[in-house]
Design an enzyme around this catalytic site. Structure first.
Site, PDB file in Angstrom:
ATOM      1  N   THR A  13      -9.977  82.209  24.179  1.00 38.53           N
ATOM      2  CA  THR A  13      -9.319  83.188  23.314  1.00 38.53           C
ATOM      3  C   THR A  13      -9.464  84.616  23.831  1.00 38.53           C
ATOM      4  O   THR A  13      -8.591  85.460  23.616  1.00 38.53           O
ATOM      5  CB  THR A  13      -9.892  83.076  21.880  1.00 38.53           C
ATOM      6  OG1 THR A  13      -9.535  81.791  21.382  1.00 38.53           O
ATOM      7  CG2 THR A  13      -9.358  84.125  20.939  1.00 38.53           C
ATOM      8  N   SER A  56     -10.670  76.438  26.221  1.00 40.11           N
ATOM      9  CA  SER A  56     -11.881  75.675  26.551  1.00 40.11           C
ATOM     10  C   SER A  56     -11.865  74.218  26.070  1.00 40.11           C
ATOM     11  O   SER A  56     -12.635  73.407  26.595  1.00 40.11           O
ATOM     12  CB  SER A  56     -13.135  76.416  26.126  1.00 40.11           C
ATOM     13  OG  SER A  56     -13.384  76.295  24.756  1.00 40.11           O
ATOM     14  N   THR A  87     -14.648  79.719  23.231  1.00 39.52           N
ATOM     15  CA  THR A  87     -15.842  79.443  22.417  1.00 39.52           C
ATOM     16  C   THR A  87     -16.005  77.960  22.068  1.00 39.52           C
ATOM     17  O   THR A  87     -17.100  77.501  21.771  1.00 39.52           O
ATOM     18  CB  THR A  87     -15.799  80.230  21.088  1.00 39.52           C
ATOM     19  OG1 THR A  87     -14.607  79.860  20.378  1.00 39.52           O
ATOM     20  CG2 THR A  87     -15.834  81.724  21.324  1.00 39.52           C
ATOM     21  N   ASP A  88     -14.878  77.201  22.114  1.00 42.16           N
ATOM     22  CA  ASP A  88     -14.935  75.825  21.603  1.00 42.16           C
ATOM     23  C   ASP A  88     -15.916  74.931  22.367  1.00 42.16           C
ATOM     24  O   ASP A  88     -16.596  74.095  21.773  1.00 42.16           O
ATOM     25  CB  ASP A  88     -13.537  75.185  21.630  1.00 42.16           C
ATOM     26  CG  ASP A  88     -12.625  75.768  20.547  1.00 42.16           C
ATOM     27  OD1 ASP A  88     -13.147  76.426  19.627  1.00 42.16           O
ATOM     28  OD2 ASP A  88     -11.408  75.564  20.633  1.00 42.16           O
TER      29      ASP A  88
HETATM   30  N1  ASP Z   1      -9.682  77.591  21.295  1.00 43.12           N
HETATM   31  C1  ASP Z   1     -10.341  78.684  21.965  1.00 43.12           C
HETATM   32  C2  ASP Z   1     -11.029  78.201  23.220  1.00 43.12           C
HETATM   33  O1  ASP Z   1     -12.124  77.702  23.126  1.00 43.12           O
HETATM   34  C3  ASP Z   1     -11.308  79.305  21.049  1.00 43.12           C
HETATM   35  C4  ASP Z   1     -12.000  80.522  21.599  1.00 43.12           C
HETATM   36  O2  ASP Z   1     -12.035  80.826  22.763  1.00 43.12           O
HETATM   37  O3  ASP Z   1     -12.597  81.202  20.751  1.00 43.12           O
HETATM   38  O4  ASP Z   1     -10.464  78.313  24.284  1.00 43.12           O
END
Ligand code: ASP
Length: 325
Positions: A13, A56, A87-88
């Site tokens: 993200t 991710s 973050t995932d």
């Molecule tokens: N869906 C995103 C990812 O993990 C979430 C994020 O980066 O916060 O790529």
């Protein structure tokens, strides 16, 4: 003199923007932004390397190994490395690198919960925080770190605990390693466990199954048919599973599949406590390994690394029995 820091970007993200037709999508502006970000150049001499630009959820253990190799190759030329990541699966990649790398120099993961089009961006602040941590003398020899929301967590124990808040990351069992204050980086404690498992390859044929009330045996049977090397069972509480899956478990053991129990609870260890069929003590007596306090997702990765290293079930078993991390 300013330190040399490499920022390795992987996507997530932090590298995304909102698109009216499709929703939040990967975007290629982050690398350029990092190269000319005054708050960063005040702290360190920054180089940027785009490793990949993917959400991710698309990150695989193979990609984690490639990322680790890249970091290992680049480290001699830098004082520290910051990795931006979605973050995932961040906690998984960070733990993977923590296991396979052994660097005194700081390796710091960071991310954003808000995409580049949102109000109150957390990404730029997290990147500045991560670079400050990577340049701090006190960050030496602390293992792979995760910086989010002005907080420093260790890779082994950090968990994404919220799907939307900017303070989504926490170490529920043991607490933060430190914080990022305006005047300086403050550490409150050291990491608890140091484990180093260098590998050139991994074994990905390892499954993780979460136990649920009244579950059937079909997931375990599918793992047996897939000839997995090991199976992580995210069990209830202290490490107990439903008796309905015991026949499938016995079948897996007969096929020499290594079974490791972790807990699906938020915190705490699994121990051989209960003697009823499916209780932790009963499982250990059957030859099943108790996975201590490690989360199931992380135990799965650790087994991929251990099987990559030893390629031998009895050696992996012995390692886990001797090294109760
Ligand atoms: N869906 C995103 C990812 O993990 C979430 C994020 O980066 O916060 O790529």
């Amino acid at each position: 003199m300013n330190k040399n820091i490499l920022i390795v970007t992987t996507g997530g993200t932090i590298a995304m923007k909102f698109d009216e037709n499709f929703g939040v999508l990967p975007n290629n502006e982050l690398v350029q932004m990092l190269k000319s970000f005054p708050q960063l150049s005040d702290i360190a001499k920054i180089d940027v390397f785009e490793f990949t630009n993917i959400p991710s959820p698309y990150i695989t253990p193979e990609i984690m190994l490639d990322l680790a190799k890249l970091v290992e190759k680049k480290l001699p030329s830098y004082d520290g490395i910051v990795i931006t990541h979605g973050t995932d699966t961040l906690e998984e990649s960070a733990y993977f690198l923590d296991l396979v790398l052994n660097s005194k120099k700081p390796i710091v993961f960071t991310a954003a919960m808000r995409s580049g089009s949102e109000l109150g961006l957390d990404g730029p602040r997290n990147i500045v925080g991560a670079v400050r941590v990577a340049t701090a003398e006190q960050s030496q020899d602390r293992g792979v770190l995760v910086v989010m929301n002005d907080e420093i967590n260790c890779a082994r124990d950090v968990v994404k605990t919220d799907s939307g808040k900017t303070d989504a990351f926490a170490t529920p069992d043991y607490g933060l390693l430190g914080i990022i204050d305006p005047d300086r980086i403050v550490y409150y404690r050291d990491r608890i466990i140091k484990e180093y498992l260098p590998v050139n390859k991994i074994e990905t044929n390892i499954d993780l199954i979460k136990c649920v009330a009244g579950m059937g045996t079909h997931h375990i049977e599918s793992s047996i048919n897939k000839k997995v090397k090991a199976l992580v069972l995210e069990a209830f509480g202290r490490g107990n599973i439903p008796h309905s899956i015991i026949p499938a478990i016995k079948e897996a053991l007969k096929k020499e599949i290594l079974i490791v129990i972790t807990s699906r609870t938020y915190t705490g260890r699994v121990i051989p406590e209960y003697g009823y069929e499916g209780g932790g003590k009963n499982l250990q007596d059957m030859g099943i390994i108790m996975g201590n306090d490690l989360k199931g997702t992380k135990m799965r990765l650790k087994l991929m690394i251990l099987f990559g290293k030893y390629n031998d079930t009895s050696k992996v078993r012995e390692y886990l029995e001797v090294n109760q991390y």
